[in-house]
Motif scaffolding. Structure first.
Motif, PDB file in Angstrom:
ATOM      1  N   GLY A   1       0.793  -1.222   0.000  1.00 15.15           N
ATOM      2  CA  GLY A   1       0.000   0.000   0.000  1.00 15.15           C
ATOM      3  C   GLY A   1       0.823   1.268   0.000  1.00 15.15           C
ATOM      4  N   LYS A   2       2.073   1.178  -0.431  1.00 15.28           N
ATOM      5  CA  LYS A   2       2.929   2.371  -0.494  1.00 15.28           C
ATOM      6  C   LYS A   2       2.286   3.446  -1.369  1.00 15.28           C
ATOM      7  N   GLU A   3       1.720   3.044  -2.472  1.00 11.81           N
ATOM      8  CA  GLU A   3       1.085   3.987  -3.395  1.00 11.81           C
ATOM      9  C   GLU A   3      -0.108   4.673  -2.739  1.00 11.81           C
ATOM     10  N   GLU A   4      -0.821   3.977  -1.890  1.00  6.28           N
ATOM     11  CA  GLU A   4      -1.963   4.571  -1.189  1.00  6.28           C
ATOM     12  C   GLU A   4      -1.489   5.598  -0.161  1.00  6.28           C
ATOM     13  N   PHE A   5      -0.362   5.312   0.507  1.00  6.80           N
ATOM     14  CA  PHE A   5       0.214   6.305   1.413  1.00  6.80           C
ATOM     15  C   PHE A   5       0.632   7.531   0.604  1.00  6.80           C
ATOM     16  N   LEU A   6       1.275   7.281  -0.529  1.00 11.85           N
ATOM     17  CA  LEU A   6       1.714   8.371  -1.396  1.00 11.85           C
ATOM     18  C   LEU A   6       0.535   9.225  -1.852  1.00 11.85           C
ATOM     19  N   SER A   7      -0.594   8.609  -2.129  1.00 19.36           N
ATOM     20  CA  SER A   7      -1.754   9.383  -2.592  1.00 19.36           C
ATOM     21  C   SER A   7      -2.203  10.386  -1.530  1.00 19.36           C
ATOM     22  N   ALA A   8      -2.036  10.037  -0.252  1.00 20.13           N
ATOM     23  CA  ALA A   8      -2.361  10.994   0.816  1.00 20.13           C
ATOM     24  C   ALA A   8      -1.382  12.170   0.761  1.00 20.13           C
ATOM     25  N   GLY A   9      -0.133  11.902   0.441  1.00 18.41           N
ATOM     26  CA  GLY A   9       0.853  12.969   0.280  1.00 18.41           C
ATOM     27  C   GLY A   9       0.541  13.852  -0.913  1.00 18.41           C
ATOM     28  N   ILE A  10       0.124  13.241  -1.996  1.00 22.49           N
ATOM     29  CA  ILE A  10      -0.254  14.000  -3.199  1.00 22.49           C
ATOM     30  C   ILE A  10      -1.437  14.905  -2.869  1.00 22.49           C
ATOM     31  N   ASP A  11      -2.434  14.346  -2.166  1.00 21.54           N
ATOM     32  CA  ASP A  11      -3.603  15.148  -1.763  1.00 21.54           C
ATOM     33  C   ASP A  11      -3.193  16.333  -0.898  1.00 21.54           C
ATOM     34  N   ALA A  12      -2.109  16.166  -0.122  1.00 29.11           N
ATOM     35  CA  ALA A  12      -1.624  17.242   0.758  1.00 29.11           C
ATOM     36  C   ALA A  12      -0.663  18.184   0.035  1.00 29.11           C
ATOM     37  N   GLY A  13      -0.409  17.913  -1.244  1.00 31.43           N
ATOM     38  CA  GLY A  13       0.456  18.788  -2.028  1.00 31.43           C
ATOM     39  C   GLY A  13       1.942  18.598  -1.793  1.00 31.43           C
ATOM     40  N   VAL A  14       2.336  17.436  -1.271  1.00 32.90           N
ATOM     41  CA  VAL A  14       3.751  17.171  -1.013  1.00 32.90           C
ATOM     42  C   VAL A  14       4.386  16.619  -2.291  1.00 32.90           C
ATOM     43  N   PRO A  15       5.502  17.229  -2.750  1.00 30.10           N
ATOM     44  CA  PRO A  15       6.177  16.694  -3.939  1.00 30.10           C
ATOM     45  C   PRO A  15       6.749  15.308  -3.642  1.00 30.10           C
ATOM     46  N   PHE A  16       6.908  14.500  -4.687  1.00 30.68           N
ATOM     47  CA  PHE A  16       7.318  13.114  -4.486  1.00 30.68           C
ATOM     48  C   PHE A  16       8.063  12.576  -5.700  1.00 30.68           C
ATOM     49  N   VAL A  17       8.707  11.452  -5.482  1.00 29.08           N
ATOM     50  CA  VAL A  17       9.257  10.644  -6.561  1.00 29.08           C
ATOM     51  C   VAL A  17       8.987   9.192  -6.204  1.00 29.08           C
ATOM     52  N   ARG A  18       8.572   8.431  -7.202  1.00 31.48           N
ATOM     53  CA  ARG A  18       8.417   6.985  -7.048  1.00 31.48           C
ATOM     54  C   ARG A  18       9.709   6.348  -7.556  1.00 31.48           C
ATOM     55  N   MET A  19      10.403   5.648  -6.680  1.00 34.88           N
ATOM     56  CA  MET A  19      11.641   5.010  -7.118  1.00 34.88           C
ATOM     57  C   MET A  19      11.354   3.983  -8.213  1.00 34.88           C
ATOM     58  N   GLY A  20      10.193   3.354  -8.152  1.00 38.54           N
ATOM     59  CA  GLY A  20       9.812   2.407  -9.196  1.00 38.54           C
ATOM     60  C   GLY A  20       9.688   3.073 -10.552  1.00 38.54           C
ATOM     61  N   ASP A  21       9.211   4.317 -10.583  1.00 38.58           N
ATOM     62  CA  ASP A  21       9.133   5.053 -11.850  1.00 38.58           C
ATOM     63  C   ASP A  21      10.528   5.328 -12.393  1.00 38.58           C
ATOM     64  N   VAL A  22      11.444   5.676 -11.500  1.00 39.76           N
ATOM     65  CA  VAL A  22      12.832   5.920 -11.913  1.00 39.76           C
ATOM     66  C   VAL A  22      13.402   4.655 -12.544  1.00 39.76           C
ATOM     67  N   VAL A  23      13.148   3.517 -11.916  1.00 40.43           N
ATOM     68  CA  VAL A  23      13.630   2.229 -12.432  1.00 40.43           C
ATOM     69  C   VAL A  23      12.980   1.921 -13.778  1.00 40.43           C
ATOM     70  N   ARG A  24      11.640   2.046 -13.849  1.00 41.52           N
ATOM     71  CA  ARG A  24      10.940   1.691 -15.093  1.00 41.52           C
ATOM     72  C   ARG A  24      11.348   2.596 -16.257  1.00 41.52           C
TER      73      ARG A  24
END
Length: 176
Positions: free
Chosen positions: A13-36
């Protein structure tokens, strides 16, 4: 910079935690996206290499913290979320920036994670339990278990999605 480093096994559920950060306007990077993205640009698929094999190979060639170093290039602001940390070497890379690093581990039972991975039907979804177990073993070999064990906050994601989002948002508010 405050850095919230999110870790956990696939499907926790890492992505679900991240979605709460996105909703709060916190910038992010998904390490999986960097890999892909690196995988797509490398041509490794034509060589028959999976994304996971490519990620592991890059670690062997460039060091165990290569994905952290590549993620760091995308960071900005006073607070930042890094989704998908896999090793304490990666955590040490983040800490080398002088950042206030907090590790948040997301946990769910293997049977729940397996069902989630199958349902999300992403390219790397397991086709059977053996593939799931092999992926878990690979992730653990990279050191994700140590990061989970040494986390600052453990988020259990076994209840409803709404409840998990509420708990995630509350933790993010406290970390700001």
């Amino acid at each position: 910079m405050k850095m919230i480093v999110v870790t956990g096994m696939p499907g926790a559920g890492k992505e679900e935690f991240l979605s709460a950060g996105i909703d709060a306007g916190v910038p992010f990077v998904r390490m999986g996206d960097v890999v892909r993205e690196a995988y797509a640009a490398s041509g490794s698929e034509k060589e028959g290499m999976t994304v996971g094999q490519f990620a592991g190979n890059e670690r062997k060639i460039h060091g165990t913290d290569i994905w952290a170093k590549r993620a760091i290039e995308r960071m900005y602001g006073d607070i930042f979320i890094v989704d998908g940390c896999r090793s304490m070497d990666e955590v040490r890379s983040f800490r080398s920036l002088g950042a206030d690093v907090r590790i948040v581990a997301v946990h769910a039972a293997p049977s729940v994670r397996y069902d989630r991975l199958v349902k999300r039907a992403r390219e790397d979804a397991p086709h059977n339990k053996e593939e799931f177990d092999t992926r878990d073993s690979r992730e653990l070999s990279w050191g994700v278990g140590e990061v989970i064990a040494l986390c600052d906050y453990m988020m259990i994601n076994m209840a409803s999605l709404e409840e998990f989002h509420e708990k995630s948002a509350a933790l993010l508010r406290s970390l700001r």
